[in-house]
Design a protein around this motif. Structure first.
Motif, PDB file in Angstrom:
ATOM      1  N   LEU A 117       0.952  -1.114  -0.220  1.00 14.10           N
ATOM      2  CA  LEU A 117      -0.060   0.022  -0.479  1.00 14.10           C
ATOM      3  C   LEU A 117       0.133   1.604   0.203  1.00 14.10           C
ATOM      4  O   LEU A 117       0.661   2.815  -0.112  1.00 14.10           O
ATOM      5  N   PHE A 118       1.880   1.103   0.416  1.00 13.80           N
ATOM      6  CA  PHE A 118       2.964   2.678   0.207  1.00 13.80           C
ATOM      7  C   PHE A 118       3.064   2.385  -0.611  1.00 13.80           C
ATOM      8  O   PHE A 118       4.195   3.701  -1.035  1.00 13.80           O
ATOM      9  N   ASN A 119       3.547   1.651  -1.629  1.00 13.42           N
ATOM     10  CA  ASN A 119       3.810   2.389  -3.257  1.00 13.42           C
ATOM     11  C   ASN A 119       2.876   2.182  -4.326  1.00 13.42           C
ATOM     12  O   ASN A 119       3.022   3.531  -5.201  1.00 13.42           O
ATOM     13  N   ALA A 253      -9.049   2.237   4.098  1.00  9.96           N
ATOM     14  CA  ALA A 253      -9.816   2.327   3.122  1.00  9.96           C
ATOM     15  C   ALA A 253      -8.834   1.604   1.552  1.00  9.96           C
ATOM     16  O   ALA A 253      -9.034   1.777   0.832  1.00  9.96           O
ATOM     17  N   ALA A 254      -7.048   2.502   1.988  1.00 10.48           N
ATOM     18  CA  ALA A 254      -6.413   2.038   1.282  1.00 10.48           C
ATOM     19  C   ALA A 254      -5.874   0.837   0.973  1.00 10.48           C
ATOM     20  O   ALA A 254      -6.411   0.712  -0.911  1.00 10.48           O
ATOM     21  N   GLY A 255      -6.463   0.129   2.031  1.00 12.78           N
ATOM     22  CA  GLY A 255      -6.316  -1.642   1.387  1.00 12.78           C
ATOM     23  C   GLY A 255      -8.471  -2.035   0.380  1.00 12.78           C
ATOM     24  O   GLY A 255      -7.639  -3.103   0.258  1.00 12.78           O
ATOM     25  N   MET A 256      -9.107  -0.806   0.948  1.00 16.24           N
ATOM     26  CA  MET A 256     -10.339  -1.043  -0.386  1.00 16.24           C
ATOM     27  C   MET A 256      -9.563  -0.475  -1.527  1.00 16.24           C
ATOM     28  O   MET A 256     -11.519   0.074  -2.817  1.00 16.24           O
ATOM     29  N   GLY A 257      -9.354   0.011  -1.836  1.00 17.36           N
ATOM     30  CA  GLY A 257      -8.735   1.358  -3.239  1.00 17.36           C
ATOM     31  C   GLY A 257      -8.849   2.502  -2.813  1.00 17.36           C
ATOM     32  O   GLY A 257      -9.581   2.870  -3.572  1.00 17.36           O
ATOM     33  N   TRP A 258      -9.479   3.100  -1.666  1.00 15.40           N
ATOM     34  CA  TRP A 258     -10.193   4.170  -1.150  1.00 15.40           C
ATOM     35  C   TRP A 258      -9.510   5.917  -0.906  1.00 15.40           C
ATOM     36  O   TRP A 258      -8.016   4.754  -0.172  1.00 15.40           O
ATOM     37  N   ASP A 259      -9.010   6.347  -1.316  1.00 14.64           N
ATOM     38  CA  ASP A 259      -8.495   7.374  -0.667  1.00 14.64           C
ATOM     39  C   ASP A 259      -8.996   8.143   0.237  1.00 14.64           C
ATOM     40  O   ASP A 259     -10.452   8.227   0.204  1.00 14.64           O
ATOM     41  N   VAL A 260      -8.547   9.205   1.096  1.00 15.96           N
ATOM     42  CA  VAL A 260      -9.511   9.618   2.398  1.00 15.96           C
ATOM     43  C   VAL A 260      -8.973  11.516   2.274  1.00 15.96           C
ATOM     44  O   VAL A 260      -7.488  11.123   2.040  1.00 15.96           O
ATOM     45  N   LYS A 261      -9.454  12.400   2.882  1.00 17.64           N
ATOM     46  CA  LYS A 261      -8.979  13.490   2.814  1.00 17.64           C
ATOM     47  C   LYS A 261      -9.844  14.449   3.675  1.00 17.64           C
ATOM     48  O   LYS A 261     -11.426  13.824   4.037  1.00 17.64           O
ATOM     49  N   LEU A 262      -9.287  15.143   4.799  1.00 14.35           N
ATOM     50  CA  LEU A 262     -10.226  15.979   5.359  1.00 14.35           C
ATOM     51  C   LEU A 262     -10.684  17.229   4.894  1.00 14.35           C
ATOM     52  O   LEU A 262     -10.220  17.398   3.961  1.00 14.35           O
ATOM     53  N   LEU A 263     -12.327  17.157   5.256  1.00 13.28           N
ATOM     54  CA  LEU A 263     -12.823  18.335   4.402  1.00 13.28           C
ATOM     55  C   LEU A 263     -13.026  19.038   5.748  1.00 13.28           C
ATOM     56  O   LEU A 263     -13.717  19.765   6.667  1.00 13.28           O
ATOM     57  N   ASP A 264     -11.756  20.094   5.889  1.00 12.81           N
ATOM     58  CA  ASP A 264     -11.270  21.205   6.789  1.00 12.81           C
ATOM     59  C   ASP A 264     -11.743  22.366   6.291  1.00 12.81           C
ATOM     60  O   ASP A 264     -11.403  23.156   7.238  1.00 12.81           O
ATOM     61  N   PHE A 374      -0.400  10.619  -5.026  1.00 16.01           N
ATOM     62  CA  PHE A 374      -0.234   9.316  -4.519  1.00 16.01           C
ATOM     63  C   PHE A 374       1.215   9.156  -4.679  1.00 16.01           C
ATOM     64  O   PHE A 374       1.705   9.116  -6.143  1.00 16.01           O
ATOM     65  N   ALA A 375       1.767  10.130  -3.471  1.00 12.48           N
ATOM     66  CA  ALA A 375       3.267   9.881  -3.004  1.00 12.48           C
ATOM     67  C   ALA A 375       3.616   8.141  -2.480  1.00 12.48           C
ATOM     68  O   ALA A 375       3.484   8.088  -1.947  1.00 12.48           O
ATOM     69  N   ARG A 376       4.693   7.679  -3.629  1.00 10.91           N
ATOM     70  CA  ARG A 376       5.002   6.166  -2.369  1.00 10.91           C
ATOM     71  C   ARG A 376       6.171   6.996  -1.739  1.00 10.91           C
ATOM     72  O   ARG A 376       6.627   7.735  -1.982  1.00 10.91           O
ATOM     73  N   SER A 377       6.344   5.504  -0.343  1.00  9.28           N
ATOM     74  CA  SER A 377       7.477   5.984   0.126  1.00  9.28           C
ATOM     75  C   SER A 377       8.509   5.108  -0.606  1.00  9.28           C
ATOM     76  O   SER A 377       8.504   4.310  -1.145  1.00  9.28           O
ATOM     77  N   GLY A 378       9.807   5.541   0.181  1.00  6.97           N
ATOM     78  CA  GLY A 378      11.038   5.487   0.479  1.00  6.97           C
ATOM     79  C   GLY A 378      11.377   3.515   0.681  1.00  6.97           C
ATOM     80  O   GLY A 378      10.321   3.133   1.484  1.00  6.97           O
ATOM     81  N   ASN A 379      11.453   2.885  -0.358  1.00  7.24           N
ATOM     82  CA  ASN A 379      12.426   1.185  -0.030  1.00  7.24           C
ATOM     83  C   ASN A 379      13.633   0.773   0.323  1.00  7.24           C
ATOM     84  O   ASN A 379      14.307   1.463  -1.347  1.00  7.24           O
ATOM     85  N   CYS A 380      14.096   0.542   1.802  1.00  9.31           N
ATOM     86  CA  CYS A 380      15.637   0.588   1.628  1.00  9.31           C
ATOM     87  C   CYS A 380      15.645  -1.168   1.859  1.00  9.31           C
ATOM     88  O   CYS A 380      17.208  -1.245   2.220  1.00  9.31           O
ATOM     89  N   ASN A 381      14.918  -1.518   3.101  1.00  7.55           N
ATOM     90  CA  ASN A 381      15.196  -2.580   3.068  1.00  7.55           C
ATOM     91  C   ASN A 381      13.578  -4.166   2.777  1.00  7.55           C
ATOM     92  O   ASN A 381      13.135  -3.518   3.344  1.00  7.55           O
TER      93      ASN A 381
END
Length: 608
Positions: A117-119, A253-264, A374-381
């Motif tokens: 999910l981080f990718n 939500a990410a596991g269901m393919g959904w995005d989330v955003k605060l309505l601030d 969506f920005a993927r996270s880094g992976n070093c290991n």
């Protein structure tokens, strides 16, 4: 080699082997509180409260923050001991509305691997009774029951300070087959894993404002649940919990393919109407702490609203003016259900309620709804995370009560954990919150991490700093001790803004950390309503640390009880520009074999 002189014990916690503070240590109530005279009420929680100028509001918030600090010689005010007869019921229920049981999904058959999910996010699933059931099951449901002797208590997927769970959740949704034939507002009942249908909403509400396949999640807080145990500091902990809930919902939500955003852009009054919280009687704030039968103290304070929508949805905007007008009509809806009573007697710590009044967010019509990529996270290991699905991971998460003082982790595993803690994901510069689950928040990151490294193989024991907003780097160097090194440690990935400050040694965990927020400048520049949001950001970060720890085979615990100013002294911080808001320890847990674990569903027929 530079060495930090340990003028203060590290880590700077009071937690009896990572437990919350003993209430016998907290400063007792005054004699007047133990035998209180009739309370004199001086102000009420309502939209008609007179607004003071920004400097006065800022002063009030800083007064709360400073008054609720713990020090080596003085603790924030709290109860003399725990009043077990009035321990709040951990489950809010609404009496009489229709109850719609949700489904209990399989353990992991259809859940994606956590690390994936981080990718990128998987293709979005439609909103059905099955997917909504999975969503709540993986975010806010019970995860287990624990039992020892004559005591039995429940645990939840979303963590809570003291397991007191002040956070309540609501879903505002278009029609869902087998739940409601019309759009609805429902309260989530975690013990029953069910939805309590509070009201039906106009048919055009979602089509007029939100993309197809969207729904809303609202959070509210019952301050009394935390204040029962922690007194005046409880407002901090309630907002930590809101952050954990935002993180838990974002991951599910990410596991269901959904995005989330605060309505601030919406304000306190809009959220109150939308979640049906106008049902609660007005709570009048006394001029000092009082004790007695204060039923109205059990009201729910609206915190935030999250839009959940399909990943890959094209750009869209939110017209907050028209949305606010539509929500104003919710007061006229037929709301069903009366809230259950949580305690027979209460203590009101007045400063909590005055501060919550001060930081209420107004409607801000100029707020732009920004769809960040969506920005993927880094992976070093790639080998640091065990092959575990999201559902398996979130439902096995536990808070450690002690660390074994033996377990260690590898340096690259440590780096990998921190890469997932970066707000901007795999970027050269950190600032905007683009990565999972931080992308749910719509402000630039304002929280950094000071780390006490103890058992990380290949890294010297010492003090380190993770800069989560590069724009603060120069200011942080000026604000902290002049003899700090600020050097990248050996083997550190180039995209990880981690710096060694100096050498020190302490603790039984692999590492511990304090979350240092850019406090007063943020409140001045953006508004005092950012105060709880800074705690939300720490809670989301804490949720990542919980999941990362379990994913690499260790454990973690969040620590809201720490010695505030001694932490600042270690860093050389003065004033209110940077303040420590939350602490965490990660390491090998000590398991109490006296405690038996039971399935979450079906659970015992008790409330506490």
């Amino acid at each position: 080699m530079q060495t930090i002189q340990r003028k203060f014990p590290l880590p700077l916690y009071n937690h009896h082997r990572l437990l919350r503070p003993s209430t016998t240590l907290l400063r007792p109530l005054t004699a007047n509180l133990r035998n209180p005279p009739p309370p004199r009420f001086t102000m009420s929680i309502s939209s008609s409260t007179v607004q003071e100028n920004s400097e006065e509001l800022l002063s009030q918030v800083l007064t709360y923050h400073n008054q609720t600090k713990h020090s080596f010689t003085n603790y924030a005010r709290g109860p003399r001991g725990l009043d077990w007869a009035n321990q709040p019921n951990p489950f809010r229920r609404y009496i009489s509305p229709p109850l719609r049981p949700l489904l209990h999904p399989p353990n992991s058959d259809d859940s994606p691997l956590y690390d994936s999910l981080f990718n990128s996010l998987p293709p979005p699933k439609p909103i059905t009774k099955s997917t909504i059931s999975e969503f709540f099951y993986d975010s806010l449901a019970l995860s287990a029951w624990k039992s020892t002797g004559f005591s039995t208590w429940s645990l939840r997927v979303n963590p809570s300070s003291g397991n007191l769970h002040p956070t309540e959740a609501y879903i505002i949704s278009p029609p869902i087959e087998s739940i409601s034939d019309s759009g609805f507002v429902a309260h989530y009942a975690p013990k029953e894993h069910s939805l309590e249908i509070r009201t039906q909403i106009p048919s055009g509400f979602f089509t007029n404002f939100f993309p197809n396949g969207s729904f809303l999640i609202g959070f509210s807080s019952i301050f009394w649940r935390e204040a029962w145990k922690y007194g005046e500091r409880a407002f901090r902990y309630c907002n930590h919990d809101v952050g954990h809930a935002i993180g838990a919902v974002s991951m599910a939500a990410a596991g269901m393919g959904w995005d989330v955003k605060l309505l601030d852009g919406l304000g306190h009054d809009e959220l109150k109407k939308l979640m049906g919280l106008e049902i609660y009687p007005e709570f009048k704030i006394p001029s000092r702490p009082v004790k007695g039968n204060l039923n109205s103290i059990e009201f729910e304070h609206p915190d935030c609203l999250l839009l959940v929508f399909p990943n890959g949805t094209g750009e869209f905007d939110i017209n907050y003016k028209n949305l606010s007008m539509a929500i104003s009509e919710f007061s006229k809806l037929d709301w069903k259900g009366e809230p259950n009573s949580l305690s027979k007697e209460h203590i009101c710590w007045d400063i909590i309620y005055r501060t919550s009044e001060t930081v209420k967010k107004p409607l801000t019509l100029d707020t732009k709804f920004i769809m960040n990529r969506f920005a993927r996270s880094g992976n070093c290991n790639e080998n640091s995370h065990v092959n575990i699905t999201l559902r398996e991971l979130v439902r096995k998460r536990r808070s450690a009560v002690d660390m074994d003082g033996v377990t260690s982790i590898e340096r690259n595993t440590f780096y990998q954990i921190l890469l997932h803690c970066l707000p901007s994901g795999f970027q050269d510069k950190q600032k905007r919150q683009l990565g999972l689950p931080f992308r749910a928040m719509d402000w630039d990151s304002e929280v950094h991490c000071v780390l006490f490294v103890h058992r990380v193989v290949g890294l010297p024991k010492g003090l380190y700093f993770l800069v989560r907003n590069d724009e603060h780097f120069d200011d942080l160097k000026k604000a902290t001790r002049s003899d700090f090194k600020w050097e990248k440690p050996e083997g550190c990935p180039s995209e990880l803004p981690l710096y060694e400050l100096g050498r020190a040694d302490s603790s039984d965990g692999c590492f511990s950390l304090g979350m240092v927020a850019h406090l007063e400048p943020t409140l001045r520049n953006k508004g005092v309503w950012m105060y709880p949001r800074l705690f939300w950001e720490t809670g989301v970060l804490g949720q990542v640390l919980y999941l990362e720890a379990h994913a690499v085979g260790v454990s973690a615990t969040g620590i809201g009880c720490f010695f505030d100013n001694p932490v600042h002294d270690v860093l050389g911080l003065t004033g209110s520009n940077y303040q420590s808001l939350y602490h965490f320890t990660v390491g090998g847990p000590v398991v109490d074999k006296r405690i038996m674990s039971l399935p979450a569903y079906p659970g015992p027929g008790v409330d506490a």
